[in-house]
Design an enzyme around this catalytic site. Structure first.
Site, PDB file in Angstrom:
ATOM      1  N   HIS A   1       3.254  -6.570 -14.757  1.00 12.81           N
ATOM      2  CA  HIS A   1       2.730  -5.415 -14.076  1.00 12.81           C
ATOM      3  C   HIS A   1       2.274  -4.181 -14.793  1.00 12.81           C
ATOM      4  CE1 HIS A   1       2.419  -3.388  -9.737  1.00 12.81           C
ATOM      5  NE2 HIS A   1       1.775  -2.364 -10.601  1.00 12.81           N
TER       6      HIS A   1
ATOM      7  N   GLY B  48      -4.841   4.735 -10.426  1.00 10.09           N
ATOM      8  CA  GLY B  48      -4.779   6.041  -9.930  1.00 10.09           C
ATOM      9  C   GLY B  48      -6.218   6.486  -8.958  1.00 10.09           C
TER      10      GLY B  48
ATOM     11  N   GLU C 268      -5.530   8.820  -6.747  1.00 14.53           N
ATOM     12  CA  GLU C 268      -5.310   9.403  -5.440  1.00 14.53           C
ATOM     13  C   GLU C 268      -5.456  11.061  -5.132  1.00 14.53           C
ATOM     14  OE1 GLU C 268      -2.450   5.783  -6.062  1.00 14.53           O
ATOM     15  OE2 GLU C 268      -3.241   7.466  -7.267  1.00 14.53           O
TER      16      GLU C 268
ATOM     17  N   THR D  27      -4.627   0.853  -6.363  1.00  7.31           N
ATOM     18  CA  THR D  27      -5.333   1.667  -4.902  1.00  7.31           C
ATOM     19  C   THR D  27      -6.947   1.588  -4.799  1.00  7.31           C
ATOM     20  OG1 THR D  27      -3.614   3.329  -5.221  1.00  7.31           O
ATOM     21  CG2 THR D  27      -5.239   3.873  -3.351  1.00  7.31           C
TER      22      THR D  27
ATOM     23  N   ARG E  34      -1.289   3.949   1.781  1.00  8.57           N
ATOM     24  CA  ARG E  34      -2.569   3.668   1.195  1.00  8.57           C
ATOM     25  C   ARG E  34      -3.127   2.175   1.286  1.00  8.57           C
ATOM     26  NH1 ARG E  34      -0.186   5.249  -4.514  1.00  8.57           N
ATOM     27  NH2 ARG E  34       1.533   4.382  -3.204  1.00  8.57           N
TER      28      ARG E  34
ATOM     29  N   HIS F  26       2.880  -4.985  -3.775  1.00  8.13           N
ATOM     30  CA  HIS F  26       3.325  -3.428  -3.885  1.00  8.13           C
ATOM     31  C   HIS F  26       3.977  -3.064  -2.714  1.00  8.13           C
ATOM     32  CE1 HIS F  26       2.476   0.960  -4.064  1.00  8.13           C
ATOM     33  NE2 HIS F  26       2.588   0.774  -2.935  1.00  8.13           N
TER      34      HIS F  26
ATOM     35  N   ASP G   7       4.526  -0.944 -14.835  1.00  3.97           N
ATOM     36  CA  ASP G   7       3.711  -0.081 -14.099  1.00  3.97           C
ATOM     37  C   ASP G   7       2.658   0.565 -14.909  1.00  3.97           C
ATOM     38  OD1 ASP G   7       2.257   0.325 -11.854  1.00  3.97           O
ATOM     39  OD2 ASP G   7       3.638   1.581 -10.661  1.00  3.97           O
TER      40      ASP G   7
END
Length: 402
Positions: A72, A79, A81, A110, A174, A206, A296
């Site tokens: 992952h 990103g 956000e 996202t 989200r 997620h 991540d």
């Protein structure tokens, strides 16, 4: 254009006298690397210069272990956000190799609008040309999942590097708020696509912090049509509540994934350190074979207030994978063999990359780390090429500074 800085690579490399973990303890001995694979494991192997250039590397007093498999990483960046300026950058080769990562799975997050699965595929191919093994998930947070072809199933069947779908967001403000049937249909596409292509076809989920948790996942499993191995929920160390649900999932035969970039102090006080989460699960009776770690890396780690507004932002680091692995051994006293499993053979098995990845065995890819007594990374070999020497990358990505 700046090119990767190359080292002269010998035809054969012999790692002499290291303590080998496959990840099982295989004792002290030698390892031979040839043509990108491990060609021999034995107690004492003599160099044979008649066969071509041979490098003999003295690794006595050091650990010889499999390269890390990170399932992952936001290799294309992630990103956004907090607005356009909070889009995180792409991963560079040395960020992976200096962290001991020799196999990486890229994902979107996202933002599936300004970042695309086709771009993710191109980035994965670039990183592989530079030196590491790469795969990707098709899709992103949202449902229906963005794909390259008409659907997830076709991506799995027709595109070599696609090994699953993800990271699809659940239990998160989200997310696209997918219901049970949405997830079930996605999992079905993953399953059939995986069957027809000989791949894992995992649905990489997620898991956010809402009360919904893994509810829909348990409902799908209760119906009994799709096996538990088709799902990989990640961020299970997000909170104690999510961790408890993860334990139930693991007891049902599933694989749970902990995020190493989730630093409690830096992001959210409810998060648990990955190393500590592994220990907690072991104490609750979860087998070590049911857990994995992932970084991540280069993903955004936003902090939201009670109104859903972004009030802080951190960036995931690939090097956190090595940091938490080391903490499992040093701080949590889990032992080297068990700690290695969650970053090598476990993700390799879950993603159906075993037996080529995640192990030291004859015929496996020569993805190997040399660790010193403090478990710091000294050498990294990826498919037999030395990419890191004495802790520094000797092969850099195309646009990295030398």
């Amino acid at each position: 254009m700046q090119r990767s800085r190359e080292e002269q690579q010998p035809l054969f490399t012999i790692l002499k006298g290291g303590h080998r973990f496959t990840p099982e303890d295989a004792g002290v001995g030698d390892v031979v690397l040839a043509a990108g694979t491990i060609s021999n494991l034995a107690e004492d192997i003599a160099a044979a210069p008649a066969y071509g250039a041979v490098e003999v590397l003295d690794v006595r007093g050091k650990y010889v272990v499999p390269g890390f498999v990170d399932q992952h990483v936001h290799i294309l960046g992630g990103g956004g956000e907090g607005g356009y300026t909070t889009r995180t950058p792409e991963v560079m080769l040395s960020q992976l190799t200096e962290a001991g990562i020799t196999t990486v799975v890229g994902c979107l997050g996202t933002d599936g609008t300004t970042r695309h699965v086709s771009s993710l595929l191109a980035k994965a191919r670039a990183l592989e040309e530079e030196g590491v093994t790469t795969y990707i998930y098709t899709g992103a947070y949202e449902v229906p999942a963005p794909t390259i072809t008409e659907n997830v199933r076709n991506d799995l069947i027709l595109i070599d590097k696609v090994i699953g779908c993800g990271e699809v967001a659940i239990a998160d403000h989200r997310s696209a708020q997918p219901g049970k049937e949405d997830l079930k249909k996605l999992a079905a596409q993953c399953r059939v696509g995986g069957l027809l292509s000989g791949k894992a076809g995992v649905l990489h989920l997620h898991v956010g912090g809402s009360r919904q948790g893994l509810k829909h996942l348990f409902e799908i499993l209760d119906e009994g049509e799709i096996p538990v191995s088709q799902f990989t929920p990640t961020h299970i160390n997000r909170s104690q509540a999510v961790l408890e649900e993860g334990i139930v999932f693991a007891r049902r035969g599933g694989m749970i994934d902990f995020t190493t970039s989730a630093k409690p102090a830096a992001v959210d006080g409810s998060r648990l350190k990955a190393a500590r989460a592994v220990r907690f699960c072991l104490e609750k009776g979860v087998g070590i074979g049911s857990m994995t770690l992932s970084s991540d890396g280069n993903g955004s780690l936003p902090l939201f207030n009670e109104h859903g507004q972004t009030v802080g932002l951190a960036v995931g680091e690939p090097v956190s994978l090595h940091r938490e692995f080391r903490d499992m051994v040093v701080s949590e006293n889990l032992g080297l063999e068990a700690s290695l499993r969650v970053v090598t053979v476990n993700p390799a098995r879950s993603l159906r990359l075993f037996p080529s990845k995640g192990v030291l065995r004859v015929g496996a890819d020569a993805d190997i780390l040399i660790l010193n007594e403090e478990l710091e990374i000294e050498y990294v070999f990826a498919r037999g090429r030395c990419l890191v020497r004495q802790g520094r990358a000797v092969v850099k990505g195309t646009f990295e500074r030398s």
